[in-house]
Design a protein around this motif. Structure first.
Motif, PDB file in Angstrom:
ATOM      1  N   GLU A 192       0.829  -1.216   0.000  1.00  0.00           N
ATOM      2  CA  GLU A 192       0.000   0.000   0.000  1.00  0.00           C
ATOM      3  C   GLU A 192       0.861   1.264   0.000  1.00  0.00           C
ATOM      4  OE1 GLU A 192      -2.806  -0.297   3.202  1.00  0.00           O
ATOM      5  OE2 GLU A 192      -3.882  -1.895   2.139  1.00  0.00           O
ATOM      6  N   ILE A 193       1.876   1.238   0.853  1.00  0.00           N
ATOM      7  CA  ILE A 193       2.760   2.419   0.935  1.00  0.00           C
ATOM      8  C   ILE A 193       3.420   2.683  -0.416  1.00  0.00           C
ATOM      9  CG2 ILE A 193       4.902   3.316   1.960  1.00  0.00           C
ATOM     10  CD1 ILE A 193       4.161   1.772   4.531  1.00  0.00           C
ATOM     11  N   ILE A 194       3.926   1.609  -1.040  1.00  0.00           N
ATOM     12  CA  ILE A 194       4.608   1.780  -2.336  1.00  0.00           C
ATOM     13  C   ILE A 194       3.644   2.338  -3.371  1.00  0.00           C
ATOM     14  CG2 ILE A 194       5.786   0.585  -4.219  1.00  0.00           C
ATOM     15  CD1 ILE A 194       6.745  -1.483  -2.115  1.00  0.00           C
ATOM     16  N   LYS A 195       2.421   1.784  -3.377  1.00  0.00           N
ATOM     17  CA  LYS A 195       1.455   2.226  -4.387  1.00  0.00           C
ATOM     18  C   LYS A 195       1.021   3.664  -4.170  1.00  0.00           C
ATOM     19  CE  LYS A 195      -0.417  -2.119  -6.049  1.00  0.00           C
ATOM     20  NZ  LYS A 195      -1.442  -3.148  -5.878  1.00  0.00           N
ATOM     21  N   GLU A 196       0.916   4.045  -2.897  1.00  0.00           N
ATOM     22  CA  GLU A 196       0.441   5.402  -2.593  1.00  0.00           C
ATOM     23  C   GLU A 196       1.521   6.454  -2.782  1.00  0.00           C
ATOM     24  OE1 GLU A 196      -1.193   5.182   1.326  1.00  0.00           O
ATOM     25  OE2 GLU A 196      -2.878   3.970   0.603  1.00  0.00           O
ATOM     26  N   SER A 197       2.775   6.091  -2.427  1.00  0.00           N
ATOM     27  CA  SER A 197       3.763   7.171  -2.366  1.00  0.00           C
ATOM     28  C   SER A 197       4.840   7.103  -3.449  1.00  0.00           C
ATOM     29  CB  SER A 197       4.407   7.204  -0.973  1.00  0.00           C
ATOM     30  OG  SER A 197       4.908   5.935  -0.655  1.00  0.00           O
ATOM     31  N   THR A 198       4.775   6.121  -4.332  1.00  0.00           N
ATOM     32  CA  THR A 198       5.778   6.066  -5.403  1.00  0.00           C
ATOM     33  C   THR A 198       5.095   5.743  -6.733  1.00  0.00           C
ATOM     34  OG1 THR A 198       6.291   3.691  -5.527  1.00  0.00           O
ATOM     35  CG2 THR A 198       7.299   4.914  -3.715  1.00  0.00           C
ATOM     36  N   SER A 199       5.879   5.834  -7.810  1.00  0.00           N
ATOM     37  CA  SER A 199       5.287   5.518  -9.117  1.00  0.00           C
ATOM     38  C   SER A 199       5.719   4.125  -9.594  1.00  0.00           C
ATOM     39  CB  SER A 199       5.687   6.588 -10.129  1.00  0.00           C
ATOM     40  OG  SER A 199       7.092   6.696 -10.149  1.00  0.00           O
ATOM     41  N   TYR A 200       6.319   3.353  -8.683  1.00  0.00           N
ATOM     42  CA  TYR A 200       6.757   2.011  -9.070  1.00  0.00           C
ATOM     43  C   TYR A 200       5.574   1.045  -9.214  1.00  0.00           C
ATOM     44  CZ  TYR A 200      11.586   3.191  -7.880  1.00  0.00           C
ATOM     45  OH  TYR A 200      12.826   3.758  -7.834  1.00  0.00           O
ATOM     46  N   LYS A 201       5.708   0.132 -10.165  1.00  0.00           N
ATOM     47  CA  LYS A 201       4.797  -1.019 -10.223  1.00  0.00           C
ATOM     48  C   LYS A 201       5.244  -1.996  -9.150  1.00  0.00           C
ATOM     49  CE  LYS A 201       5.536  -2.726 -14.361  1.00  0.00           C
ATOM     50  NZ  LYS A 201       6.063  -2.114 -15.561  1.00  0.00           N
ATOM     51  N   VAL A 202       4.295  -2.718  -8.575  1.00  0.00           N
ATOM     52  CA  VAL A 202       4.682  -3.742  -7.606  1.00  0.00           C
ATOM     53  C   VAL A 202       4.513  -5.107  -8.254  1.00  0.00           C
ATOM     54  CG1 VAL A 202       4.129  -4.837  -5.408  1.00  0.00           C
ATOM     55  CG2 VAL A 202       4.042  -2.360  -5.604  1.00  0.00           C
ATOM     56  N   GLU A 203       5.543  -5.925  -8.128  1.00  0.00           N
ATOM     57  CA  GLU A 203       5.419  -7.303  -8.611  1.00  0.00           C
ATOM     58  C   GLU A 203       5.706  -8.224  -7.435  1.00  0.00           C
ATOM     59  OE1 GLU A 203       7.611  -8.291 -12.154  1.00  0.00           O
ATOM     60  OE2 GLU A 203       7.562 -10.421 -11.638  1.00  0.00           O
ATOM     61  N   LEU A 204       4.761  -9.098  -7.166  1.00  0.00           N
ATOM     62  CA  LEU A 204       4.895  -9.965  -6.003  1.00  0.00           C
ATOM     63  C   LEU A 204       5.179 -11.392  -6.465  1.00  0.00           C
ATOM     64  CD1 LEU A 204       4.542  -9.753  -2.921  1.00  0.00           C
ATOM     65  CD2 LEU A 204       2.177 -10.446  -3.246  1.00  0.00           C
ATOM     66  N   SER A 205       6.319 -11.923  -6.009  1.00  0.00           N
ATOM     67  CA  SER A 205       6.686 -13.285  -6.406  1.00  0.00           C
ATOM     68  C   SER A 205       6.739 -14.193  -5.179  1.00  0.00           C
ATOM     69  CB  SER A 205       8.060 -13.300  -7.072  1.00  0.00           C
ATOM     70  OG  SER A 205       8.084 -12.430  -8.182  1.00  0.00           O
ATOM     71  N   LEU A 206       6.045 -15.302  -5.265  1.00  0.00           N
ATOM     72  CA  LEU A 206       6.095 -16.292  -4.188  1.00  0.00           C
ATOM     73  C   LEU A 206       7.154 -17.339  -4.510  1.00  0.00           C
ATOM     74  CD1 LEU A 206       5.012 -17.695  -1.614  1.00  0.00           C
ATOM     75  CD2 LEU A 206       3.300 -18.813  -3.058  1.00  0.00           C
ATOM     76  N   VAL A 207       8.062 -17.533  -3.561  1.00  0.00           N
ATOM     77  CA  VAL A 207       9.115 -18.525  -3.761  1.00  0.00           C
ATOM     78  C   VAL A 207       8.718 -19.837  -3.096  1.00  0.00           C
ATOM     79  CG1 VAL A 207      11.567 -18.995  -3.490  1.00  0.00           C
ATOM     80  CG2 VAL A 207      10.779 -16.645  -3.662  1.00  0.00           C
ATOM     81  N   LEU A 208       8.823 -20.909  -3.853  1.00  0.00           N
ATOM     82  CA  LEU A 208       8.515 -22.247  -3.333  1.00  0.00           C
ATOM     83  C   LEU A 208       9.683 -23.159  -3.649  1.00  0.00           C
ATOM     84  CD1 LEU A 208       4.879 -22.487  -4.772  1.00  0.00           C
ATOM     85  CD2 LEU A 208       5.455 -22.282  -2.346  1.00  0.00           C
ATOM     86  N   SER A 209       9.877 -24.177  -2.815  1.00  0.00           N
ATOM     87  CA  SER A 209      10.979 -25.089  -3.078  1.00  0.00           C
ATOM     88  C   SER A 209      10.479 -26.337  -3.804  1.00  0.00           C
ATOM     89  CB  SER A 209      11.640 -25.487  -1.761  1.00  0.00           C
ATOM     90  OG  SER A 209      12.538 -26.553  -1.993  1.00  0.00           O
ATOM     91  N   ALA A 210      11.221 -26.744  -4.830  1.00  0.00           N
ATOM     92  CA  ALA A 210      10.865 -27.957  -5.573  1.00  0.00           C
ATOM     93  C   ALA A 210      10.983 -29.192  -4.684  1.00  0.00           C
ATOM     94  CB  ALA A 210      11.761 -28.099  -6.798  1.00  0.00           C
ATOM     95  N   THR A 211      11.657 -29.048  -3.539  1.00  0.00           N
ATOM     96  CA  THR A 211      11.813 -30.197  -2.645  1.00  0.00           C
ATOM     97  C   THR A 211      10.647 -30.309  -1.655  1.00  0.00           C
ATOM     98  OG1 THR A 211      13.041 -28.904  -1.011  1.00  0.00           O
ATOM     99  CG2 THR A 211      14.330 -30.006  -2.703  1.00  0.00           C
ATOM    100  N   SER A 212       9.758 -29.310  -1.627  1.00  0.00           N
ATOM    101  CA  SER A 212       8.641 -29.367  -0.675  1.00  0.00           C
ATOM    102  C   SER A 212       7.610 -30.401  -1.102  1.00  0.00           C
ATOM    103  CB  SER A 212       7.946 -28.008  -0.575  1.00  0.00           C
ATOM    104  OG  SER A 212       8.801 -27.079   0.023  1.00  0.00           O
ATOM    105  N   LYS A 213       6.989 -31.031  -0.117  1.00  0.00           N
ATOM    106  CA  LYS A 213       5.937 -32.004  -0.407  1.00  0.00           C
ATOM    107  C   LYS A 213       4.658 -31.277  -0.842  1.00  0.00           C
ATOM    108  CE  LYS A 213       6.249 -34.241   3.593  1.00  0.00           C
ATOM    109  NZ  LYS A 213       7.411 -34.132   4.463  1.00  0.00           N
ATOM    110  N   ALA A 214       3.811 -32.021  -1.550  1.00  0.00           N
ATOM    111  CA  ALA A 214       2.585 -31.432  -2.094  1.00  0.00           C
ATOM    112  C   ALA A 214       1.804 -30.638  -1.052  1.00  0.00           C
ATOM    113  CB  ALA A 214       1.710 -32.532  -2.682  1.00  0.00           C
ATOM    114  N   LYS A 215       1.636 -31.223   0.123  1.00  0.00           N
ATOM    115  CA  LYS A 215       0.830 -30.558   1.151  1.00  0.00           C
ATOM    116  C   LYS A 215       1.466 -29.266   1.633  1.00  0.00           C
ATOM    117  CE  LYS A 215      -1.947 -34.242   3.061  1.00  0.00           C
ATOM    118  NZ  LYS A 215      -2.089 -35.264   4.086  1.00  0.00           N
ATOM    119  N   ASP A 216       2.793 -29.262   1.700  1.00  0.00           N
ATOM    120  CA  ASP A 216       3.481 -28.054   2.150  1.00  0.00           C
ATOM    121  C   ASP A 216       3.401 -26.951   1.096  1.00  0.00           C
ATOM    122  OD1 ASP A 216       4.197 -29.214   4.562  1.00  0.00           O
ATOM    123  OD2 ASP A 216       5.945 -30.172   3.670  1.00  0.00           O
TER     124      ASP A 216
END
Ligand SMILES: Nc1nc2c(ncn2[C@@H]2O[C@H](COP(=O)(O)OP(=O)(O)O)[C@@H](O)[C@H]2O)c(=O)[nH]1
Ligand SMILES: [Mg+2]
Length: 289
Positions: A192-216
């Motif tokens: 919210e702060i970035i969107k309100e006070s700057t002109s940057y686009k926000v890109e959100l990336s979720l990092v997951l491990s290929a070693t994690s089990k399906a449920k995790d």
């Protein structure tokens, strides 16, 4: 009012829907049990770790067609379908005026990834972007040292939130803490702060491990799904020969994958995700051992 005239409730429709889905599933299984070659192909891919119900539903419609007798065609059809379900996010050419926030569980390689991406955007592409790091990890002791180390080694400034408004950088990479609920609220306020006070686009990336089990994978994804995720990044592809949980996850969620981390070396062990790479790694698992 007679019973049959009563309006149908949403719950009843839901129940009916589930029943029809179940019927579809057992029907698919039944149909396939009469087509030995189709069953064989299903079994091969179940052995590889793909979801049996998904396979049965996909291949059942082919029973009775000319594909039924052609194993090569069946496998090709399946791979084609897998290929179409794996979505990737191309890196593109215009990467600037962007704040890329890296979120995910602890110990999965977020900070290393920030280092790798920083080097990539600063030095390794045709265009050299002006990159800064921002640490949004208040909890983990030592976390700032790790990022500071990359910042020093790569000559990339480690900035504070106040510096965002100067609009001086092309790309700001944000490292965050683990996956606790409270942190999530903090990430939301940061966005919210970035969107309100700057002109940057926000890109959100979720990092997951290929070693994690399906449920995790599912559990972490469910936590972060509340945020608007732009892409997924998988790490530690070098640490497992069995990518089936990752592939099943991608089939189910259809979120685009942007990068893959394939080792500990910074910045070398980072590649842009492609469907070919993902499929090849998945199919060739035995050959790599
Ligand atoms: N084998 C392997 N190790 C990795 C990979 N990415 C990160 N690591 C290691 O995983 C550990 C945790 O990494 P870190 O970036 O601190 O994770 P964070 O807690 O999510 O920030 C470190 O030892 C990294 O070197 C990868 O793709 N493959
Ligand atoms: Mg970290």
């Amino acid at each position: 009012m007679k019973n049959k005239d009563k309006p149908v409730t949403v719950e009843e429709i839901q129940l009916l829907r589930n029943e029809i889905l179940l019927m579809h599933e057992s029907l698919a299984k039944d149909v396939i049990s009469h087509a030995p070659l189709v069953k064989k192909v299903v079994d091969i891919f179940v052995d590889k770790g793909l979801d049996q119900k998904w396979l049965e539903k996909l291949l059942a419609p082919l029973v009775g067609s000319s594909f039924e007798e052609d194993e090569v065609m069946l496998v090709a059809y399946l791979l084609e379908e897998l290929d179409s379900l794996l979505t990737v996010k191309e890196e593109g050419e215009k990467l600037d005026k962007r704040v890329q926030i890296i979120v995910g569980g602890t110990g999965i390689g977020k900070t290393s990834l920030v280092g790798k991406l920083g080097a990539r955007y600063s030095y390794l592409l045709d265009k050299n972007y002006k990159v800064a790091f921002f640490n949004f990890d208040h909890h983990k002791v030592g976390a700032i040292e790790q990022l500071e180390h990359y910042a020093d080694a790569m000559n990339i400034p480690l900035i504070s939130l106040e510096d965002f408004v100067d609009n001086e950088y092309d790309i700001i990479l944000v490292d965050t803490a683990g996956s606790r609920g409270a942190d999530l609220d903090e990430v939301v306020s940061l966005i919210e702060i970035i969107k309100e006070s700057t002109s940057y686009k926000v890109e959100l990336s979720l990092v997951l491990s290929a070693t994690s089990k399906a449920k995790d994978l599912k559990r972490i994804y469910n936590i972060f799904e509340a945020l608007e995720l732009d892409s997924l990044i998988f790490t530690k592809l070098d640490e497992t020969y069995d990518l089936s949980d990752m592939i099943n996850f991608l089939i189910e969620n259809e979120k685009p994958v942007s990068y893959l981390s394939i080792g500990q070396e910074i910045p070398e062990d980072l590649i842009v995700a492609t469907r070919e790479y993902l499929l090849n790694q998945f199919m060739n698992e035995e050959n790599n051992e």
